[in-house]
Design an enzyme around this catalytic site. Structure first.
Site, mmCIF file in Angstrom:
data_model
loop_
_atom_site.group_PDB
_atom_site.id
_atom_site.type_symbol
_atom_site.label_atom_id
_atom_site.label_comp_id
_atom_site.label_asym_id
_atom_site.label_seq_id
_atom_site.Cartn_x
_atom_site.Cartn_y
_atom_site.Cartn_z
ATOM 1 N N HIS A 124 9.097 -24.432 9.720
ATOM 2 C CA HIS A 124 8.029 -25.032 10.533
ATOM 3 C C HIS A 124 6.633 -24.800 9.967
ATOM 4 C CE1 HIS A 124 10.468 -25.328 14.568
ATOM 5 N NE2 HIS A 124 11.140 -25.784 13.527
ATOM 6 N N CYS A 141 2.814 -3.194 4.097
ATOM 7 C CA CYS A 141 1.981 -2.042 4.429
ATOM 8 C C CYS A 141 2.709 -1.290 5.529
ATOM 9 C CB CYS A 141 0.565 -2.468 4.815
ATOM 10 S SG CYS A 141 0.423 -3.446 6.327
ATOM 11 N N THR A 166 2.665 -1.349 8.816
ATOM 12 C CA THR A 166 3.193 -2.213 9.882
ATOM 13 C C THR A 166 3.421 -3.650 9.433
ATOM 14 O OG1 THR A 166 0.943 -2.735 10.508
ATOM 15 C CG2 THR A 166 2.006 -0.897 11.691
ATOM 16 N N ASP A 182 0.849 -1.192 0.000
ATOM 17 C CA ASP A 182 0.000 0.000 0.000
ATOM 18 C C ASP A 182 0.886 1.244 0.000
ATOM 19 O OD1 ASP A 182 0.855 0.413 2.600
ATOM 20 O OD2 ASP A 182 -1.141 0.302 3.504
ATOM 21 N N HIS A 183 0.261 2.385 0.160
ATOM 22 C CA HIS A 183 0.981 3.668 0.080
ATOM 23 C C HIS A 183 2.009 3.855 1.199
ATOM 24 C CE1 HIS A 183 -2.563 4.022 2.613
ATOM 25 N NE2 HIS A 183 -1.861 4.869 3.325
ATOM 26 N N HIS A 237 5.371 -31.226 12.037
ATOM 27 C CA HIS A 237 5.092 -29.920 11.435
ATOM 28 C C HIS A 237 3.917 -30.014 10.467
ATOM 29 C CE1 HIS A 237 8.365 -28.112 13.469
ATOM 30 N NE2 HIS A 237 9.289 -28.849 12.862
#
Ligand code: RB5
Length: 152
Positions: A98, A65, A67, A8-9, A134
């Site tokens: 994993h 993005c 975060t 995103d921006h 796993h």
């Protein structure tokens, strides 16, 4: 490798950094944008990237993005997709070894303690261990994708 990248921006700069690093390695990068800071909704980019990935022919996907949280939440809602949001190289390698993730997320506004390229390198260099335990755990994630919604 053939890799999808979308952002995103809030993550144009980190996307470009990762793309330059991938280009130098010789990977084929399919960039779904965005390329400017014009506002883009992160769920749209994550849905576009994961749906393209599910059509086949790609090794991995990268979502960015502000975060990394919004794109990873969205990607993990798409059936069959496992998207990691690793804190560091160790977690990035584990996301493959994993969890057999197909996607990795980064935050353009996050101050990483190591270069994001190193985190991506750890992810792309790792191999799924594929042991019974796993795979059993991943199968449980797949089963959880079909559990009907309930508040109780
Ligand atoms: C956009 O302002 C920001 O909310 C987005 O990039 C992301 O960080 C959301 O999780």
């Amino acid at each position: 490798m053939k890799i999808i990248i979308a952002n995103d921006h809030a993550a144009v700069s980190i996307k470009k950094k990762l793309q330059i690093w991938l280009d130098k390695r010789g990977d084929t990068v399919v960039d779904l944008g965005v390329g400017t800071d014009t506002k883009a909704d992160y769920p749209d980019k994550a849905i576009e990237a994961t749906n393209l990935f599910l059509k086949g022919g790609y090794d991995y996907g990268i979502l960015c993005c502000g975060t990394g949280i919004g794109v990873s939440i969205t990607a993990n809602k798409v059936r069959g997709i496992r998207c990691a949001l690793p804190q560091n190289s160790y977690a990035a390698a584990m996301a493959i070894e994993h969890n057999n993730c197909q996607f990795i997320a980064f935050g353009g506004r996050i101050d990483y303690q190591e270069p994001p390229e190193d985190i991506l390198d750890a992810f792309l260099s790792a191999r799924y261990l594929g042991t019974e335990r796993h795979q059993r755990r991943i199968d449980k994630i797949t089963t959880a994708e079909s559990i009907p919604f309930s508040l109780t």
